[in-house]
Design an enzyme around this catalytic site. Structure first.
Site, short mmCIF file in Angstrom:
data_model
loop_
_atom_site.label_atom_id
_atom_site.label_comp_id
_atom_site.label_asym_id
_atom_site.label_seq_id
_atom_site.Cartn_x
_atom_site.Cartn_y
_atom_site.Cartn_z
N ALA A 196 10.56 -9.73 -6.34
CA ALA A 196 9.12 -9.54 -6.47
C ALA A 196 8.57 -8.78 -5.26
CB ALA A 196 8.43 -10.88 -6.68
N CYS A 197 7.50 -9.29 -4.68
CA CYS A 197 6.81 -8.55 -3.61
C CYS A 197 7.63 -8.43 -2.32
CB CYS A 197 5.47 -9.21 -3.30
SG CYS A 197 4.28 -9.07 -4.65
N SER A 198 8.72 -9.17 -2.22
CA SER A 198 9.56 -9.08 -1.02
C SER A 198 10.81 -8.25 -1.25
CB SER A 198 9.94 -10.49 -0.55
OG SER A 198 8.82 -11.19 -0.07
N SER A 231 6.23 -4.78 -3.55
CA SER A 231 7.16 -4.69 -2.42
C SER A 231 6.93 -3.47 -1.56
CB SER A 231 8.60 -4.67 -2.94
OG SER A 231 8.90 -3.47 -3.62
#
Length: 376
Positions: A158-160, A336
């Protein structure tokens, strides 16, 4: 040339879509949809069977997030109250996919800035929150398009995803399994956003970034030494997307709101801020570094309030725009890619010896830190 096993960031690249949607445009479209929905369902609303939708506003969006605009790959259909989703023609198997196309653009810029040729690269990691297809891997398509003789695979945290990709690339360099690795993050987040949801319709934007991680022995004179990387995941349903190929086994759920991005924003704020701040401070101590001495924080670009609190806990005071730069206002949340855009756009002015932090956090929960020192 003898390799050192010390990973560095040699260069970054950025692709930005030409089209932009301002908050004013977004609100006008959303409120038109609200009027149509409420008119169509007027009797049910009056009977208490259906809840009336409420307007969005520029003031609400900017207070809630700090976002003022976002870049998208397909503007007109998103703003059309009858569609409110991106639209583009399906591409054939013999054509480059959209994620490949924008990822290659960002990657080529990173290679050019490092003075590197594609044949110098050993691996490609496509690290993004939503893949265009399950297979063949987007990374392998990008690898083929660039002409890289090596290997590639996809990563989704996901966002990481980008920071997890940087640690993975750095580990390859540390182990001697690769000397040059591209971490590419093509984020077409407009495709998984529910543009009809008042609480989230303003959040995301589209973009692609690339980070070239290499052994220090072959890096250009000006580069960023990777001092440490730290990853953390904690399971949470507070940010979720249930779209997947198994949905066809339960067709009654297809098209429901949970097949797009959904989140409990207040819970995310409350739980993620202390988790990330504590993680940064703990890793700084492991490096025997006072976190207050960090010259710059390139934080995940999801919410201005979250970044303000995290940077305050880390630095011990409210960060200035110079200490914690923002790209959220014009790019929106690009998953990300956000912290990488901030690093790409706000790092050249730092001096040799300055230390900084690339940090991402989001669904999972997932969080990643990359402590860096500038060498010139």
């Amino acid at each position: 040339m003898a390799l050192t096993g010390r990973p560095v960031i040699s260069a970054t690249g950025l692709f930005t879509p030409e089209e932009t949607i301002t908050n004013e445009e977004l609100v006008a479209s959303f409120n038109e949809y609200v009027d149509r929905y409420n008119a169509t369902n007027a009797d049910a609303i009056e009977a208490g069977e259906v809840e009336a939708l409420t307007y969005s506003s520029v003031e609400f969006i900017e207070k809630a997030s700090g976002i003022k605009a976002r870049h998208v790959m397909s503007k007109e259909p998103i703003l059309d109250p009858d569609i409110m989703a991106p639209r583009w023609e399906e591409r054939g198997n013999d054509e480059r996919s959209m994620m490949c196309e924008i990822g290659v653009t960002a990657a080529l810029q990173a290679l050019k800035r490092a003075g590197r040729k594609p044949e110098d690269v050993d691996a490609v990691l496509c690290a993004a929150s939503n893949m265009e297809r399950p297979y063949p891997a987007m990374a392998i398509e990008i690898q083929q398009a660039l002409g890289i003789d090596g290997f590639g695979f996809d990563m989704n945290v996901a966002c990481s995803s980008a920071t997890f990709g940087i640690q993975t690339a750095a580990d390859y360099v540390r182990a001697g399994n690769a000397k040059s690795v591209l971490v590419v993050s093509p984020e077409i987040t407009s495709g998984h956003l529910n543009w009809r949801d008042r609480d989230s319709h303003f959040i995301f934007g589209d973009v692609a970034t690339a980070v070239l991680v290499e052994d220090a022995a072959i890096a250009p004179k000006e580069h960023w030494e990777i001092l440490s990387t730290k990853l953390k995941t904690v399971f949470s349903n507070n940010i979720r997307n249930n779209f997947g190929f198994l949905n066809r086994a339960a067709p009654e759920g297809e098209g429901k709101a949970d097949k797009l991005f959904v989140q409990e924003g207040r819970k995310v704020f409350k739980e993620v801020v202390p988790m990330v701040a504590d993680m940064i401070i703990a890793e700084a101590k492991n490096l025997q570094m006072d976190p207050a001495t960090l010259r710059r924080l390139w934080l995940h670009q999801a919410n201005a309030g979250m970044n303000r609190l995290i940077s305050q806990r880390v630095l011990g005071h409210e960060a200035s725009p110079d200490e914690s730069p923002t790209v959220l206002d014009t790019y929106g949340n690009t998953s990300s890619a956000g912290s990488i855009i901030a690093f790409h756009s706000h790092s050249e002015d730092l001096k040799a010896g300055d230390t900084g932090l690339i940090c991402s956090f989001g669904a999972g929960y997932s969080a990643g830190t990359v402590f860096v020192r500038k060498n010139a």
